[in-house]
Design an enzyme around this catalytic site. Structure first.
Site, short mmCIF file in Angstrom:
data_model
loop_
_atom_site.label_atom_id
_atom_site.label_comp_id
_atom_site.label_asym_id
_atom_site.label_seq_id
_atom_site.Cartn_x
_atom_site.Cartn_y
_atom_site.Cartn_z
N LYS A 103 3.94 -7.28 3.25
CA LYS A 103 3.71 -5.83 3.17
C LYS A 103 3.57 -5.34 4.60
O LYS A 103 3.09 -6.07 5.48
CB LYS A 103 2.49 -5.47 2.34
CG LYS A 103 1.17 -5.73 3.05
CD LYS A 103 0.12 -4.73 2.68
CE LYS A 103 0.50 -3.38 3.22
NZ LYS A 103 -0.52 -2.79 4.12
N THR A 125 0.88 -1.17 0.00
CA THR A 125 0.00 0.00 0.00
C THR A 125 0.92 1.22 0.00
O THR A 125 1.40 1.60 -1.06
CB THR A 125 -0.98 -0.02 1.21
OG1 THR A 125 -0.25 -0.21 2.41
CG2 THR A 125 -1.99 -1.13 1.05
N SER A 171 -7.50 12.14 4.27
CA SER A 171 -7.95 11.01 3.46
C SER A 171 -8.76 11.52 2.29
O SER A 171 -9.22 12.65 2.28
CB SER A 171 -8.77 10.07 4.31
OG SER A 171 -9.87 10.76 4.85
N THR A 222 -1.65 -2.37 8.10
CA THR A 222 -1.96 -3.79 7.97
C THR A 222 -0.70 -4.53 7.58
O THR A 222 0.06 -4.08 6.74
CB THR A 222 -3.03 -4.01 6.89
OG1 THR A 222 -4.27 -3.55 7.37
CG2 THR A 222 -3.16 -5.49 6.55
N GLU A 226 6.04 3.93 9.87
CA GLU A 226 5.83 5.30 9.40
C GLU A 226 6.78 6.28 10.09
O GLU A 226 6.76 6.42 11.30
CB GLU A 226 4.39 5.74 9.66
CG GLU A 226 3.40 4.90 8.90
CD GLU A 226 2.43 4.21 9.83
OE1 GLU A 226 2.64 4.29 11.05
OE2 GLU A 226 1.50 3.61 9.31
N ASN A 249 0.29 10.60 9.27
CA ASN A 249 -1.00 10.24 9.84
C ASN A 249 -1.91 11.41 10.18
O ASN A 249 -3.07 11.23 10.44
CB ASN A 249 -0.80 9.38 11.09
CG ASN A 249 -0.22 8.03 10.72
OD1 ASN A 249 -0.79 7.34 9.90
ND2 ASN A 249 0.90 7.68 11.31
#
Lengths: 408, 408
Positions: free
Chosen positions: A188, A162, A408, A199, A280, A403
């Site tokens: 991943k 992703t 989004s 995930t 991240e 984040n």
């Protein structure tokens, strides 16, 4: 969506040389589920005789594909199997729609690969709460089935990403009875895809011959000390999946032999570390070892409390040998500890000994260790012989940027 | 040490008008324990007849002053009591030295205030792992005892601050049997002082007459729904202390009367909110309510899982109505939940209903709520009647700056 243009500073230089695992082939396609101009679906075809074991997220809000996979472990090996993974949409929190989409994909894979529906495993990763446009997958299954290639594992690793910043692969081989048994795995990691959570998806393939029950038990055991010992931000995905497939094509019965277990452990640990290294905003890889706890379980509770503490993780980002925050994290973990028995090391530098600062402690030496890319923290609880090691990364402005700053 | 020059945007405009509590007086002094040019020690003298109740950190690595206070609760009220607090050094993780320092301070306070040593309560907040220079306190005790003043509560609130960006006070009064009972409390919050962790200290004073056992029970009960329902970064201090002192000077026996309990609850909740509003880097105050859980305990587990999730907290910082992260946090909490029964609201906007996005959901409406300074998140679990409310703040670059960018 967060635009990740910089590869993690902790990434390995390249994807490893991977052995071809007899009985496994891969194909990928750009189905346009969310991303433009890149493959986002991968198919793995597994020969008849392949046993499949797996472990999954413990989240109470597991996604539809996870629930479906869990039901199917232990099915008959003779018919072979198939794995289909899409990125861009996690098919999580999609109600009845989610189950229907899984059923449609499973049916199409079964037809295209000529395996029973009970032997088709699927995963989805990406945005949650949006219906998965499953037709974009099902209408490409003939293409996927027609282009299967035993050498395409790196492309498969790329298709399941992703916002990962690099492809993740690990391999090991072991000689048993004069024959080579190979293991190759892809993952991943914890790259974010807004508005989804981190995930982890892992697929490991081996030509070992091993019955499903033994393989399941091995995977569960090694999972406890590999994937269950990593944390980026303490958050748990609704979709985490680890599948391990043994084709038996090497002809070597590995049973519960230690060398095979060790090799599987190595691949699982390597992949787990790669996931952390793509955390991240990560700039440092952190190993936390706890010894001297009342039990191994207590040691892991302490170690994860340190690894998940935002105050510890920001101190590491700031290259600050801040042992006070370690004491705090041990104290709050809930497992037994005695303040006046604690000892703490950063790298080889003993900072605190039996409840107080080591009289020989020189902060510059600990600070030098904190400037490195690989940070080792060792805590001895001083109560018993329980021990555990976990891995995490630091908490930086990069995490907030990925984040919070992007919408989004 | 982090230099905090900006007052939290969530701070109230001013310290409240506080009533004088008969039987309590305060003094402060600049003892130079760590800070320059400001008061860093406060003394509170409590008249004979004062009962003292308290709750403390559950950390297994509690500091020496906390351990000492815990032993002393329930001592005889007839002799009065005293509280001494210093900022700048937490006297935590200081081995036997720590206990000795507490004993020296307690002895000096007892002499200067003419109270038994068993009725002297102390707290320390600041750096950990460094010996507390207790003589700087003990040599100033005569001055402190000579300058006690019933009106000096705001100065006391200032003396206990570490990197708090504002003084914290709250008050309430209640009429019982035609007489007024007053409550006044001060707190220091979650401002950081490197290399220490966030410590919360709270001192509440009332002229109510109430026996120690009833007061202790009241404080413990209300603590569960006030101070135990706030979180800034999930980390737990080694020094957290809440002391409540009842002088009895009003002559009103409050017993377990509901109006007094409500007033005490209000003061405790107000102070708890002020602590969150001074959370490191906080720009938004967040209330998380969970209903429909299998039990109140489960509801609190879910609510704290949401409140402690870095992914939820960064989404709030980014003003993103990211309900997927709420689902994730509920799923990982460990308490029972059914994905397809969850409903979620941001403010008045129902985002998700029974496991999927609300068909009437308009993201712009939820996004408008997220732009405010006070964020309300409501999750209905859909299983039972358990409910809980907790409070937190967002996770911003400011948190990383305070905790990583500055070195100790």
């Amino acid at each position: 969506m967060a635009k990740i243009t910089v590869v993690s500073p902790l990434a390995p230089k390249r994807f490893p040389e991977m052995p071809v695992i007899d009985g496994v082939s891969f194909s990928t396609v750009a189905a346009g589920i969310k991303y433009e101009g890149r493959a986002d679906v991968m198919l793995a075809r597994l020969a008849p005789g392949t046993t499949v074991a797996g472990v999954f997220t413990k989240s109470a809000t597991r996604s539809a594909p996870v629930l479906d996979c869990q039901e199917k472990l232990g099915g008959p090996a003779k018919d072979g199997a198939a794995i289909l993974v899409n990125s861009g949409n996690s098919n999580a929190f999609t109600g009845r729609n989610g189950r229907d989409a899984v059923a449609r994909i499973v049916g199409a894979v079964a037809r295209a690969c000529d395996v029973p529906e009970t032997r088709v495993f699927t995963s989805s990763t990406g945005v949650i709460g949006e219906p998965l446009p499953f037709e974009r997958i099902t209408e490409r299954l003939d293409t996927l089935a027609a282009t299967l290639d035993p050498n395409a594992i790196e492309a498969a690793a790329a298709a399941i990403m992703t916002t990962d910043t690099f492809t993740k692969g690990a391999t090991a081989s072991v000689e048993i009875d004069g024959k080579t048994v190979s293991i190759a795995g892809i993952a991943k990691g914890s790259g974010m895809i807004a508005p989804d959570m981190a995930t982890m998806l892992v697929y490991i393939f081996t030509d070992a011959r091993i019955d499903q029950g033994t393989l399941q038990s091995l995977v569960a055991t090694h999972n406890e000390k590999t994937f269950n010992c990593i944390t980026v931000d303490s958050d748990t995905s609704t979709s985490d999946t680890v599948l391990v497939c043994a084709t038996g094509a090497s002809g070597v019965d590995v049973g519960d032999s230690a060398p095979f277990g060790d090799a599987l452990h190595k691949v699982m640990k390597d992949l787990a570390h790669l996931v952390v290294k793509d955390g991240e905003g990560a700039t440092k890889f952190v190993e936390i070892t706890v010894t001297g706890a009342a039990s191994d379980k207590d040691a892991k509770t302490h170690a994860l409390s340190v690894a998940n503490s935002p105050l510890v993780k920001t101190a590491i980002a700031g290259e600050d040998p801040n042992w006070g925050r370690i004491v705090m994290a041990i104290g709050k973990s809930g497992a037994p500890a005695d303040r006046d028995a604690l000892s703490i090391r950063f790298g080889d530098v003993e900072v605190a000994r039996k409840g107080w600062v080591n009289p020989d402690y020189v902060e510059a030496e600990a600070a030098a260790h904190m400037k490195g890319q690989n940070i080792c923290i060792h805590v001895d609880i001083g109560l018993g012989s329980g021990k555990a090691t976990v891995w995490t990364c630091d908490l930086t402005h990069g995490y907030i940027e990925i984040n919070a700053d992007y919408r989004s």
